[in-house]
Design a protein around this motif. Structure first.
Motif, PDB file in Angstrom:
ATOM      1  N   ALA A 180      19.041  10.773   2.979  1.00  0.00           N
ATOM      2  CA  ALA A 180      19.400  10.015   1.781  1.00  0.00           C
ATOM      3  C   ALA A 180      20.138  10.897   0.772  1.00  0.00           C
ATOM      4  O   ALA A 180      21.032  10.425   0.066  1.00  0.00           O
ATOM      5  N   ARG A 181      19.790  12.153   0.700  1.00  0.00           N
ATOM      6  CA  ARG A 181      20.405  13.044  -0.293  1.00  0.00           C
ATOM      7  C   ARG A 181      21.709  13.672   0.186  1.00  0.00           C
ATOM      8  O   ARG A 181      22.485  14.171  -0.617  1.00  0.00           O
ATOM      9  N   THR A 182      21.946  13.650   1.489  1.00  0.00           N
ATOM     10  CA  THR A 182      23.145  14.301   2.012  1.00  0.00           C
ATOM     11  C   THR A 182      24.122  13.329   2.669  1.00  0.00           C
ATOM     12  O   THR A 182      25.044  13.762   3.347  1.00  0.00           O
ATOM     13  N   GLY A 209       0.811  -1.203   0.000  1.00  0.00           N
ATOM     14  CA  GLY A 209       0.000   0.000   0.000  1.00  0.00           C
ATOM     15  C   GLY A 209       0.848   1.258   0.000  1.00  0.00           C
ATOM     16  O   GLY A 209       1.954   1.285  -0.506  1.00  0.00           O
ATOM     17  N   MET A 210       0.292   2.316   0.606  1.00  0.00           N
ATOM     18  CA  MET A 210       0.938   3.624   0.589  1.00  0.00           C
ATOM     19  C   MET A 210       2.139   3.685   1.533  1.00  0.00           C
ATOM     20  O   MET A 210       2.076   3.216   2.660  1.00  0.00           O
ATOM     21  N   ARG A 211       3.230   4.275   1.047  1.00  0.00           N
ATOM     22  CA  ARG A 211       4.401   4.499   1.898  1.00  0.00           C
ATOM     23  C   ARG A 211       4.168   5.749   2.735  1.00  0.00           C
ATOM     24  O   ARG A 211       3.646   6.743   2.250  1.00  0.00           O
ATOM     25  N   THR A 212       4.579   5.702   3.990  1.00  0.00           N
ATOM     26  CA  THR A 212       4.442   6.875   4.842  1.00  0.00           C
ATOM     27  C   THR A 212       5.622   7.807   4.577  1.00  0.00           C
ATOM     28  O   THR A 212       6.774   7.388   4.666  1.00  0.00           O
ATOM     29  N   PRO A 213       5.347   9.060   4.225  1.00  0.00           N
ATOM     30  CA  PRO A 213       6.432   9.984   3.895  1.00  0.00           C
ATOM     31  C   PRO A 213       7.235  10.388   5.131  1.00  0.00           C
ATOM     32  O   PRO A 213       6.683  10.554   6.214  1.00  0.00           O
ATOM     33  N   SER A 214       8.558  10.541   4.953  1.00  0.00           N
ATOM     34  CA  SER A 214       9.426  10.973   6.031  1.00  0.00           C
ATOM     35  C   SER A 214      10.416  12.009   5.486  1.00  0.00           C
ATOM     36  O   SER A 214      11.311  11.673   4.711  1.00  0.00           O
ATOM     37  N   ILE A 215      10.238  13.242   5.883  1.00  0.00           N
ATOM     38  CA  ILE A 215      11.120  14.328   5.434  1.00  0.00           C
ATOM     39  C   ILE A 215      12.544  14.093   5.929  1.00  0.00           C
ATOM     40  O   ILE A 215      13.515  14.304   5.207  1.00  0.00           O
ATOM     41  N   LYS A 216      12.666  13.609   7.164  1.00  0.00           N
ATOM     42  CA  LYS A 216      13.971  13.363   7.780  1.00  0.00           C
ATOM     43  C   LYS A 216      14.781  12.344   6.957  1.00  0.00           C
ATOM     44  O   LYS A 216      15.963  12.550   6.671  1.00  0.00           O
ATOM     45  N   LYS A 217      14.136  11.250   6.540  1.00  0.00           N
ATOM     46  CA  LYS A 217      14.818  10.225   5.748  1.00  0.00           C
ATOM     47  C   LYS A 217      15.169  10.728   4.356  1.00  0.00           C
ATOM     48  O   LYS A 217      16.190  10.358   3.792  1.00  0.00           O
ATOM     49  N   ARG A 218      14.311  11.583   3.780  1.00  0.00           N
ATOM     50  CA  ARG A 218      14.596  12.148   2.460  1.00  0.00           C
ATOM     51  C   ARG A 218      15.867  12.990   2.478  1.00  0.00           C
ATOM     52  O   ARG A 218      16.711  12.900   1.596  1.00  0.00           O
ATOM     53  N   ILE A 219      15.981  13.811   3.495  1.00  0.00           N
ATOM     54  CA  ILE A 219      17.157  14.681   3.616  1.00  0.00           C
ATOM     55  C   ILE A 219      18.411  13.856   3.863  1.00  0.00           C
ATOM     56  O   ILE A 219      19.447  14.084   3.248  1.00  0.00           O
ATOM     57  N   ARG A 266      26.802   8.418  -0.252  1.00  0.00           N
ATOM     58  CA  ARG A 266      26.278   8.816  -1.562  1.00  0.00           C
ATOM     59  C   ARG A 266      27.232   9.792  -2.249  1.00  0.00           C
ATOM     60  O   ARG A 266      27.480   9.693  -3.448  1.00  0.00           O
ATOM     61  N   GLN A 267      27.759  10.731  -1.485  1.00  0.00           N
ATOM     62  CA  GLN A 267      28.675  11.716  -2.059  1.00  0.00           C
ATOM     63  C   GLN A 267      29.932  11.046  -2.612  1.00  0.00           C
ATOM     64  O   GLN A 267      30.403  11.383  -3.690  1.00  0.00           O
ATOM     65  N   ILE A 268      30.481  10.079  -1.866  1.00  0.00           N
ATOM     66  CA  ILE A 268      31.697   9.389  -2.304  1.00  0.00           C
ATOM     67  C   ILE A 268      31.430   8.598  -3.583  1.00  0.00           C
ATOM     68  O   ILE A 268      32.203   8.654  -4.538  1.00  0.00           O
ATOM     69  N   ILE A 269      30.314   7.867  -3.617  1.00  0.00           N
ATOM     70  CA  ILE A 269      29.995   7.048  -4.791  1.00  0.00           C
ATOM     71  C   ILE A 269      29.760   7.918  -6.019  1.00  0.00           C
ATOM     72  O   ILE A 269      30.278   7.645  -7.102  1.00  0.00           O
ATOM     73  N   HIS A 270      29.031   9.006  -5.883  1.00  0.00           N
ATOM     74  CA  HIS A 270      28.704   9.850  -7.025  1.00  0.00           C
ATOM     75  C   HIS A 270      29.882  10.701  -7.493  1.00  0.00           C
ATOM     76  O   HIS A 270      30.095  10.858  -8.694  1.00  0.00           O
ATOM     77  N   ARG A 271      30.645  11.244  -6.576  1.00  0.00           N
ATOM     78  CA  ARG A 271      31.785  12.083  -6.972  1.00  0.00           C
ATOM     79  C   ARG A 271      32.983  11.275  -7.430  1.00  0.00           C
ATOM     80  O   ARG A 271      33.830  11.776  -8.158  1.00  0.00           O
ATOM     81  N   GLY A 272      33.069  10.017  -6.998  1.00  0.00           N
ATOM     82  CA  GLY A 272      34.195   9.171  -7.385  1.00  0.00           C
ATOM     83  C   GLY A 272      33.932   8.326  -8.618  1.00  0.00           C
ATOM     84  O   GLY A 272      34.730   7.468  -8.970  1.00  0.00           O
ATOM     85  N   ASN A 273      32.801   8.574  -9.290  1.00  0.00           N
ATOM     86  CA  ASN A 273      32.403   7.814 -10.481  1.00  0.00           C
ATOM     87  C   ASN A 273      32.402   6.310 -10.225  1.00  0.00           C
ATOM     88  O   ASN A 273      32.880   5.528 -11.036  1.00  0.00           O
TER      89      ASN A 273
END
Length: 67
Positions: A16-18, A4-14, A22-29
């Motif tokens: 995941a993006r910061t 069913g519907m996922r419960t939104p979490s602003i804390k988890k969204r932030i 993630r920064q190491i994987i994306h900046r290090g190709n």
């Protein structure tokens, strides 16, 4: 497993993006091409595939309804 519907979490969204990982994987190709997640972690890839088919995001639903 969620159905069913996922419960939104602003804390988890932030987090995941910061995250440092993630920064190491994306900046290090070190990204895998799309669809190769099964090679990196098969158990997680199977879980994600089932999870994404059995649940939906409320924000995507609202976006579709407002188009």
């Amino acid at each position: 497993m969620k159905f069913g519907m996922r419960t939104p979490s602003i804390k988890k969204r932030i987090k995941a993006r910061t995250s440092i990982k993630r920064q190491i994987i994306h900046r290090g190709n070190l990204k895998m091409p799309r669809g190769y997640g099964f090679l990196r972690d098969p158990k997680k890839a199977m879980y994600n595939k089932v999870y994404n088919k059995t649940s939906f995001d409320i924000f995507k639903l609202i976006k579709k309804l407002t188009k």
